[in-house]
Design a protein around this motif. Sequence first.
Motif, short mmCIF file in Angstrom:
data_model
loop_
_atom_site.label_atom_id
_atom_site.label_comp_id
_atom_site.label_asym_id
_atom_site.label_seq_id
_atom_site.Cartn_x
_atom_site.Cartn_y
_atom_site.Cartn_z
N ASN A 60 0.80 -1.22 0.00
CA ASN A 60 0.00 0.00 0.00
C ASN A 60 0.84 1.28 0.00
O ASN A 60 0.39 2.31 0.50
N ARG A 61 2.05 1.23 -0.54
CA ARG A 61 2.87 2.44 -0.67
C ARG A 61 2.79 3.01 -2.09
O ARG A 61 2.62 4.19 -2.27
N PHE A 62 2.94 2.14 -3.10
CA PHE A 62 2.90 2.57 -4.49
C PHE A 62 1.90 1.70 -5.25
O PHE A 62 1.98 0.48 -5.23
N TRP A 63 0.97 2.38 -5.90
CA TRP A 63 -0.01 1.70 -6.74
C TRP A 63 0.14 2.21 -8.17
O TRP A 63 0.40 3.39 -8.39
N VAL A 64 -0.04 1.32 -9.14
CA VAL A 64 -0.04 1.71 -10.55
C VAL A 64 -1.35 1.24 -11.16
O VAL A 64 -2.00 0.32 -10.64
N SER A 65 -1.74 1.86 -12.27
CA SER A 65 -3.00 1.47 -12.92
C SER A 65 -2.89 1.68 -14.42
O SER A 65 -1.99 2.37 -14.91
N ASP A 85 -0.79 -3.10 -6.67
CA ASP A 85 0.14 -2.66 -5.64
C ASP A 85 1.53 -3.13 -6.05
O ASP A 85 1.75 -4.30 -6.37
N MET A 86 2.49 -2.23 -6.10
CA MET A 86 3.81 -2.59 -6.60
C MET A 86 4.59 -3.50 -5.66
O MET A 86 5.48 -4.22 -6.10
N ALA A 87 4.26 -3.52 -4.37
CA ALA A 87 4.99 -4.37 -3.43
C ALA A 87 4.44 -5.79 -3.41
O ALA A 87 5.19 -6.76 -3.49
N SER A 88 3.13 -5.92 -3.33
CA SER A 88 2.54 -7.25 -3.19
C SER A 88 2.06 -7.83 -4.52
O SER A 88 1.66 -8.98 -4.57
N LYS A 89 2.05 -7.03 -5.56
CA LYS A 89 1.57 -7.42 -6.88
C LYS A 89 0.12 -7.90 -6.80
O LYS A 89 -0.34 -8.71 -7.49
#
Length: 89
Positions: A60-65, A85-89
């Motif tokens: 939940n730090r960096f999200w892409v869309s 979510d870029m950390a947990s995919k």
Amino acid sequence: MALRQKGYQVGRQRLRAALRRRALHALQPKAYTPRTTDATHGLRCAPNRLLDQPKPTQANRFWVSDLTYLPLANGDWAYLCANQDMASK
């Protein structure tokens, strides 16, 4: 349709085979695809601010869309937006 009106019993496959034997092909209208993106707008694109960042270690730090268009069976169009979510995919 014109062959059927003249009394010929012609199906799609038989007509296709007859055209192929004569090296002909039927003209098909192009499928409609909407112009959804104007790539020649001349405006600046938003910078990718994640390129200079370290790889995220917490969720939940960096999200892409991304956003795309999907054709529906009834001829309409729908939007599909995918988030990740870029950390947990």
